[in-house]
Design an enzyme around this catalytic site. Structure first.
Site, PDB file in Angstrom:
ATOM      1  N   ASP A 146       0.844  -1.183   0.000  1.00 17.12           N
ATOM      2  CA  ASP A 146       0.000   0.000   0.000  1.00 17.12           C
ATOM      3  C   ASP A 146       0.886   1.244   0.000  1.00 17.12           C
ATOM      4  O   ASP A 146       1.675   1.462   0.931  1.00 17.12           O
ATOM      5  CB  ASP A 146      -0.893  -0.013   1.246  1.00 17.12           C
ATOM      6  CG  ASP A 146      -1.847   1.165   1.282  1.00 17.12           C
ATOM      7  OD1 ASP A 146      -2.646   1.299   0.347  1.00 17.12           O
ATOM      8  OD2 ASP A 146      -1.770   1.945   2.239  1.00 17.12           O
ATOM      9  N   ASP A 151      -9.253   0.339   1.626  1.00 14.38           N
ATOM     10  CA  ASP A 151      -9.227   1.026   0.331  1.00 14.38           C
ATOM     11  C   ASP A 151     -10.441   0.660  -0.509  1.00 14.38           C
ATOM     12  O   ASP A 151     -11.051   1.518  -1.156  1.00 14.38           O
ATOM     13  CB  ASP A 151      -7.943   0.663  -0.430  1.00 14.38           C
ATOM     14  CG  ASP A 151      -6.704   1.312   0.164  1.00 14.38           C
ATOM     15  OD1 ASP A 151      -6.863   2.203   1.020  1.00 14.38           O
ATOM     16  OD2 ASP A 151      -5.582   0.919  -0.215  1.00 14.38           O
ATOM     17  N   THR A 158      -2.967   5.842  -4.394  1.00 14.60           N
ATOM     18  CA  THR A 158      -1.824   6.586  -3.857  1.00 14.60           C
ATOM     19  C   THR A 158      -0.551   6.299  -4.646  1.00 14.60           C
ATOM     20  O   THR A 158       0.213   7.211  -4.960  1.00 14.60           O
ATOM     21  CB  THR A 158      -1.603   6.237  -2.373  1.00 14.60           C
ATOM     22  OG1 THR A 158      -1.487   4.816  -2.231  1.00 14.60           O
ATOM     23  CG2 THR A 158      -2.761   6.724  -1.535  1.00 14.60           C
ATOM     24  N   THR A 159      -0.322   5.036  -4.968  1.00 17.66           N
ATOM     25  CA  THR A 159       0.888   4.681  -5.719  1.00 17.66           C
ATOM     26  C   THR A 159       0.861   5.314  -7.098  1.00 17.66           C
ATOM     27  O   THR A 159       1.875   5.832  -7.587  1.00 17.66           O
ATOM     28  CB  THR A 159       1.015   3.155  -5.833  1.00 17.66           C
ATOM     29  OG1 THR A 159       1.017   2.586  -4.532  1.00 17.66           O
ATOM     30  CG2 THR A 159       2.298   2.773  -6.548  1.00 17.66           C
TER      31      THR A 159
END
Length: 557
Positions: free
Chosen positions: A67, A395, A100-101
């Site tokens: 994550d 998520d 996010t990545t």
């Protein structure tokens, strides 16, 4: 005048001896290197076949995850530029719940492409303007490509959840978990006056339990409290529960000032103990007077008070977590009492409390008209497994709620990035000046996503990108990479879908962060400032170590 002439041509010292300064291109290269180091740290985690990172903190605690925001938050980053990129991940997590990545990787690629433009003597202002134009156009195209979601389309919403969870330790049981997530989101979703769907995610609680398989995870109406009764003589279950939520200790009140009591004989000691007992009896009586037969206390309960509560047939639980107390407030549609002197029957919530002997958990359900709340109980074999599944489910819950609220989804597997990049290149022809080159650089940066997806799946990234471009140029805007089959497919039909809001947020956050870094042309540090880039191209972690270093990032990559 003579003194003034002697000073001409000599530098004026305005900083301390330890201060250091980096200007112009050196400053830009330094900042870009630090930002790219952060992006490089997480890009190998992107996609269903992304790898995990093992993070060991200063206390020796281990976190194993892929994550993006968790990795960046757990890393010991001590570089102001790198911290700005970490903020991209945190903002993406707060606003969209996932992606996010992707946001961090795109920010890093935007800066990499900007570095190439800087070497061609294109001014940062022109690059920033071009990036802003490209970002605005890209977000408008996201809306155009997006597909409207029917709130009752269970398959589509579950597909969003499964896409989000894939690669986060949930592959085997993702169908079960996506079903639980869909049920949870629907139970707390309400239709607003304007017809939009509002999902109150605060009414979904996540609890974890080790020692059992993920397949035994379940959705429970109400709350789950992982606590024991304070006294073995108390009832374990109460069907017709009248619950008091208490944020006051059921203990002898302590004086605010330090005091000493001098006792000369046993009678004085007995009087002192009797007074304490009387005080505790009064507190218990106050609880009894409210009509409560169950008490969840956020603070302590004295041993003697436990005895009296048990005699009254009241089930009591102490040291209940603050978050659990807040959730119970919603589940039971009641209030939290902070002062027993003012407690009354109006502060009581009704429902049922039962004990699962196998799991040592209390299941609490409310029966009021406005009582609401569900608990997703996630099970797993070990703490590390459960922690990673919890991150994936969190998520997935966020993106499912976003999908219901926003009402739009996009084809995944890199399809949307390739489609928007293709449209951006056509749009660039209408942009005048050097900004046109920045728009094209923005398009190239977006294609990092399918390239990294292919790399992490062990495929040739160039061949994959060529095939994807060809499919989109032929009109198939949903064509993306299915890394589970290593084929170019219609990702919408394959159930590989992403929420549109998360993609818009990623584009916005990445662009703003990249532009913020590009606008800096002068770094003034009060302490040591190293600008060595190391041997790695583009500023590997060794190069980003200036201004405090990346705090051990180099060892991770």
């Amino acid at each position: 005048m003579a003194q003034q002439r002697r000073m001409q041509g000599q530098p004026m010292i305005i900083m301390g001896d330890d201060a250091q300064r980096v200007k112009d291109r050196d400053a830009q290269e330094h900042n870009i290197s630090a930002a790219r180091a952060v992006a490089d740290a997480v890009r190998s985690t992107l996609g269903p076949k992304g790898m995990d990172k093992m993070l060991v903190d200063s206390m020796g605690d281990v976190t194993i995850t892929n994550d993006g925001v968790t990795i960046l938050q757990e890393m010991d980053i001590d570089n102001p530029t790198a911290e700005m990129i970490v903020e991209v991940a945190e903002t993406q997590e707060d606003e969209a719940g996932d992606g996010t990545t992707t946001a961090v990787a795109i920010a890093g690629e935007l800066l990499k492409n900007a570095e190439d433009l800087l070497e061609r003597d294109i001014h940062p202002t022109a690059i920033i303007k071009g990036y802003n134009l490209a970002s605005e156009y890209a977000r408008s195209q996201v809306d155009e490509v997006s597909i409207d979601v029917d709130p009752n389309d269970e398959d589509l919403i579950r597909a969003v959840a499964e896409t989000s969870m894939t690669g986060k330790g949930t592959e085997v049981d993702k169908e079960l978990l996506s079903g639980l997530i869909y049920e949870a989101v629907n139970q707390v979703a309400i239709e607003a006056d304007d017809g939009s769907i509002v999902v109150d995610a605060e009414n979904i609680n996540l609890e974890t339990q080790t020692g059992r398989g993920v397949s035994e995870s379940e959705l429970l109406k109400g709350a789950v409290i992982d606590k024991d009764p304070v006294n073995d003589n108390m009832p374990k279950e109460v069907e017709d529960a009248r619950v008091l939520l208490l944020n006051e200790a059921v203990e002898v009140e302590e004086t605010e000032a330090d005091t000493q009591v001098s006792i000369d004989n046993p009678d004085q000691l007995q009087q002192f103990l009797d007074q304490e007992e009387k005080q505790l009896k009064e507190k218990v009586q106050q609880i009894v007077d409210t009509g409560a037969n169950v008490v969840f206390c956020q603070k302590g309960i004295d041993d003697m008070a436990q005895h009296y509560l048990a005699k009254e047939g009241i089930l009591a639980v102490r040291r209940t977590k603050k978050s659990d107390i807040q959730f119970l407030k919603n589940v039971l549609d009641t209030t939290i009492v902070t002062d027993l002197d003012s407690a009354s029957e109006a502060d009581i919530g009704t429902g049922s409390v039962r004990r699962d002997a196998a799991d040592d958990l209390f299941y609490v359900e409310g029966d009021g008209e406005y009582a609401h709340g569900v608990t997703l109980l996630i099970r797993g074999a070990t703490d590390h497994v459960v922690d990673e599944i919890e991150r994936g489910v969190t998520d997935a819950l966020d993106v499912s709620a976003q999908t219901l609220s926003d009402g739009r989804v996009l084809p995944g597997g890199g399809a949307i990035e390739v489609e928007i990049a293709d449209r951006l290149r056509s749009y660039a022809d209408s942009v005048e000046g050097r900004e046109q080159l920045a728009v094209e650089a923005f398009a190239d940066a977006l294609e990092l996503v399918p390239r990294v997806l292919a790399e992490n799946a062990g495929l040739d990234s160039i061949d994959t990108l060529v095939d994807l471009r060809a499919a989109h140029e032929s009109g198939d805007q949903n064509a993306g990479l299915n890394v589970l089959t290593n084929e170019i497919v219609d990702t919408y039909d394959a159930g590989i879908v992403e929420p549109a809001h998360a993609k818009e947020q990623a584009l916005s956050s990445a662009t703003e962060a990249a532009n913020l870094v590009l606008k800096i042309d002068d770094i003034i540090s009060a302490g040591d400032l190293s600008t060595d880039k190391g041997d790695d191209e583009g500023g590997a972690p060794g190069g980003a170590g200036g201004m405090g270093g990346m705090g051990g990032m180099g060892g991770m990559m």
